[in-house]
Write a protein that holds these residues in place. Sequence first.
Motif, PDB file in Angstrom:
ATOM      1  N   MET A   1       9.713  -3.051  -1.544  1.00  0.00           N
ATOM      2  CA  MET A   1       9.437  -2.292  -0.335  1.00  0.00           C
ATOM      3  C   MET A   1       8.639  -1.053  -0.715  1.00  0.00           C
ATOM      4  O   MET A   1       8.995  -0.320  -1.626  1.00  0.00           O
ATOM      5  CB  MET A   1      10.742  -1.903   0.350  1.00  0.00           C
ATOM      6  N   THR A   2       7.562  -0.809   0.001  1.00  0.00           N
ATOM      7  CA  THR A   2       6.682   0.326  -0.257  1.00  0.00           C
ATOM      8  C   THR A   2       6.699   1.261   0.945  1.00  0.00           C
ATOM      9  O   THR A   2       6.721   0.810   2.087  1.00  0.00           O
ATOM     10  CB  THR A   2       5.243  -0.171  -0.494  1.00  0.00           C
ATOM     11  N   GLU A   3       6.682   2.569   0.670  1.00  0.00           N
ATOM     12  CA  GLU A   3       6.584   3.554   1.746  1.00  0.00           C
ATOM     13  C   GLU A   3       5.182   4.146   1.726  1.00  0.00           C
ATOM     14  O   GLU A   3       4.757   4.704   0.720  1.00  0.00           O
ATOM     15  CB  GLU A   3       7.619   4.656   1.568  1.00  0.00           C
ATOM     16  N   TYR A   4       4.459   4.007   2.833  1.00  0.00           N
ATOM     17  CA  TYR A   4       3.092   4.510   2.948  1.00  0.00           C
ATOM     18  C   TYR A   4       3.095   5.877   3.622  1.00  0.00           C
ATOM     19  O   TYR A   4       3.974   6.185   4.428  1.00  0.00           O
ATOM     20  CB  TYR A   4       2.228   3.543   3.767  1.00  0.00           C
ATOM     21  N   ALA A   5       2.096   6.684   3.295  1.00  0.00           N
ATOM     22  CA  ALA A   5       1.905   7.975   3.962  1.00  0.00           C
ATOM     23  C   ALA A   5       1.069   7.750   5.223  1.00  0.00           C
ATOM     24  O   ALA A   5       0.179   6.902   5.253  1.00  0.00           O
ATOM     25  CB  ALA A   5       1.199   8.947   3.032  1.00  0.00           C
ATOM     26  N   TRP A   6       1.368   8.506   6.277  1.00  0.00           N
ATOM     27  CA  TRP A   6       0.613   8.402   7.517  1.00  0.00           C
ATOM     28  C   TRP A   6      -0.783   8.986   7.295  1.00  0.00           C
ATOM     29  O   TRP A   6      -0.918  10.090   6.767  1.00  0.00           O
ATOM     30  CB  TRP A   6       1.326   9.155   8.628  1.00  0.00           C
ATOM     31  N   PRO A   7      -1.848   8.292   7.700  1.00  0.00           N
ATOM     32  CA  PRO A   7      -3.208   8.823   7.536  1.00  0.00           C
ATOM     33  C   PRO A   7      -3.389  10.111   8.342  1.00  0.00           C
ATOM     34  O   PRO A   7      -3.071  10.163   9.527  1.00  0.00           O
ATOM     35  CB  PRO A   7      -4.105   7.712   8.074  1.00  0.00           C
ATOM     36  N   ALA A   8      -3.906  11.145   7.694  1.00  0.00           N
ATOM     37  CA  ALA A   8      -4.022  12.466   8.324  1.00  0.00           C
ATOM     38  C   ALA A   8      -4.957  12.458   9.524  1.00  0.00           C
ATOM     39  O   ALA A   8      -4.773  13.238  10.466  1.00  0.00           O
ATOM     40  CB  ALA A   8      -4.498  13.488   7.290  1.00  0.00           C
ATOM     41  N   GLU A   9      -5.952  11.575   9.536  1.00  0.00           N
ATOM     42  CA  GLU A   9      -6.925  11.591  10.633  1.00  0.00           C
ATOM     43  C   GLU A   9      -6.435  10.875  11.887  1.00  0.00           C
ATOM     44  O   GLU A   9      -7.055  10.984  12.941  1.00  0.00           O
ATOM     45  CB  GLU A   9      -8.267  10.984  10.171  1.00  0.00           C
TER      46      GLU A   9
ATOM     47  N   ALA B   1       8.343  -5.740   9.050  1.00  0.00           N
ATOM     48  CA  ALA B   1       9.395  -4.786   8.697  1.00  0.00           C
ATOM     49  C   ALA B   1       9.616  -4.698   7.194  1.00  0.00           C
ATOM     50  O   ALA B   1      10.585  -4.102   6.745  1.00  0.00           O
ATOM     51  CB  ALA B   1      10.693  -5.184   9.394  1.00  0.00           C
ATOM     52  N   VAL B   2       8.705  -5.277   6.398  1.00  0.00           N
ATOM     53  CA  VAL B   2       8.883  -5.281   4.948  1.00  0.00           C
ATOM     54  C   VAL B   2       8.682  -3.884   4.368  1.00  0.00           C
ATOM     55  O   VAL B   2       9.466  -3.417   3.557  1.00  0.00           O
ATOM     56  CB  VAL B   2       7.911  -6.280   4.284  1.00  0.00           C
ATOM     57  N   ASN B   3       7.617  -3.194   4.773  1.00  0.00           N
ATOM     58  CA  ASN B   3       7.300  -1.865   4.262  1.00  0.00           C
ATOM     59  C   ASN B   3       7.532  -0.824   5.346  1.00  0.00           C
ATOM     60  O   ASN B   3       7.719  -1.147   6.517  1.00  0.00           O
ATOM     61  CB  ASN B   3       5.860  -1.819   3.770  1.00  0.00           C
ATOM     62  N   THR B   4       7.500   0.448   4.956  1.00  0.00           N
ATOM     63  CA  THR B   4       7.715   1.540   5.906  1.00  0.00           C
ATOM     64  C   THR B   4       6.573   2.541   5.810  1.00  0.00           C
ATOM     65  O   THR B   4       5.782   2.520   4.874  1.00  0.00           O
ATOM     66  CB  THR B   4       9.045   2.270   5.616  1.00  0.00           C
ATOM     67  N   VAL B   5       6.505   3.419   6.793  1.00  0.00           N
ATOM     68  CA  VAL B   5       5.507   4.486   6.799  1.00  0.00           C
ATOM     69  C   VAL B   5       6.233   5.801   7.053  1.00  0.00           C
ATOM     70  O   VAL B   5       7.155   5.867   7.861  1.00  0.00           O
ATOM     71  CB  VAL B   5       4.406   4.234   7.862  1.00  0.00           C
TER      72      VAL B   5
END
Length: 91
Positions: free
Chosen positions: A1-9, A71-75
């Motif tokens: 499971m990977t957690e991504y950062a929300w794109p700033a733009e 639902a595998v990864n999160t943000v």
Amino acid sequence: MTEYAWPAELRPSRQVFYLQPNTLRFVSPITRQAQVLRREGARWVAELTFDPLNARLAGVLEGLLAALAGAVNTVRLRDFRREFRTGDPRS
């Protein structure tokens, strides 16, 4: 499971957070009586609405959604309704 950062733009025009309870509902096919069971494991749901996006921003959003793989990864998502922190974090 990977957690991504929300794109700033990417900035939604509307954002709603709510707690969704984990419930099951059974309905008898004979009497039509309903039984609702509440189970552990409520989850937070975030709904984001965007104004029409240009092609580049739409591609960024589509890429993020594809990377989530359901639902595998999160943000990691911040609350866009609050631009600045309030209060003193040291207190």
